[in-house]
Design a protein around this motif. Structure first.
Motif, short mmCIF file in Angstrom:
data_model
loop_
_atom_site.label_atom_id
_atom_site.label_comp_id
_atom_site.label_asym_id
_atom_site.label_seq_id
_atom_site.Cartn_x
_atom_site.Cartn_y
_atom_site.Cartn_z
N MET A 21 -21.30 11.46 19.92
CA MET A 21 -21.83 10.12 19.94
C MET A 21 -21.42 9.44 21.25
SD MET A 21 -21.40 7.29 17.01
CE MET A 21 -20.46 5.91 17.56
N ALA A 22 -22.33 8.80 21.90
CA ALA A 22 -22.04 8.13 23.16
C ALA A 22 -21.43 6.76 22.90
CB ALA A 22 -23.33 7.98 23.97
N THR A 23 -21.02 6.12 23.97
CA THR A 23 -20.51 4.76 23.84
C THR A 23 -21.65 3.86 23.37
OG1 THR A 23 -21.03 4.19 26.13
CG2 THR A 23 -18.82 5.05 25.70
N LYS A 24 -21.30 2.76 22.75
CA LYS A 24 -22.33 1.80 22.38
C LYS A 24 -21.90 0.42 22.85
CE LYS A 24 -21.53 0.20 17.69
NZ LYS A 24 -21.94 0.25 16.30
N ALA A 25 -22.83 -0.48 22.94
CA ALA A 25 -22.55 -1.82 23.42
C ALA A 25 -22.39 -2.76 22.24
CB ALA A 25 -23.68 -2.30 24.32
N THR A 26 -21.58 -3.78 22.44
CA THR A 26 -21.44 -4.83 21.45
C THR A 26 -21.62 -6.17 22.16
OG1 THR A 26 -20.10 -5.66 19.60
CG2 THR A 26 -18.92 -5.12 21.63
N THR A 27 -21.68 -7.22 21.38
CA THR A 27 -21.83 -8.58 21.90
C THR A 27 -20.81 -9.46 21.19
OG1 THR A 27 -23.40 -9.21 20.19
CG2 THR A 27 -24.32 -8.26 22.22
N ASP A 28 -20.66 -10.68 21.67
CA ASP A 28 -19.78 -11.62 20.97
C ASP A 28 -20.21 -11.75 19.51
OD1 ASP A 28 -18.03 -12.22 23.05
OD2 ASP A 28 -19.22 -13.92 23.76
N ALA A 29 -21.53 -11.78 19.29
CA ALA A 29 -22.06 -11.99 17.94
C ALA A 29 -21.72 -10.83 17.00
CB ALA A 29 -23.56 -12.20 17.99
#
Length: 114
Positions: A1-9
């Motif tokens: 599994m690759a890295t994933k992005a997140t947000t403040d939300a």
């Protein structure tokens, strides 16, 4: 599994409520050292997939999380265990050093806080 992005939300759901430790990479598009470590983090996301999830958050688009966790320079990597910051590493490092730091941090107790 690759890295994933997140947000403040979605930070709370993606990181604080995750079922396993999460390494958060605080980065920005303009940050040269951030781009240098990105391929290493992608490889480590594969190699350590069964033990830790690697999530990236762009500090320019998501200012709340870096402020909350005292990020002053980037790249900053914070390893969260059970919803709490367990270890912090600031600055670019070779892949082998990042992997050693993550593995040490996963097995260490709270005494490994930076």
């Amino acid at each position: 599994m690759a890295t994933k992005a997140t947000t403040d939300a979605s930070f709370s759901a993606d990181v604080l409520e995750a079922g396993k430790p999460v390494l958060v990479d605080f980065w920005a598009e303009w940050c040269g050292p951030c781009k240098i470590i990105a391929p290493a983090l992608e490889e480590l996301a594969e190699e350590l997939a069964d033990r830790v999830e690697i999530i990236k958050i762009d500090i320019d688009e998501n200012p709340d999380a870096p402020t909350k966790y005292g990020v002053r320079g980037i790249p900053t990597m914070i390893l969260f265990k059970d919803g709490q910051p367990a270890a912090t590493q600031v600055g670019a490092m070779p892949k082998s050093a990042i992997k050693q730091w993550v593995e040490r941090s996963l097995t260490a107790g709270a005494s490994n806080l930076a």
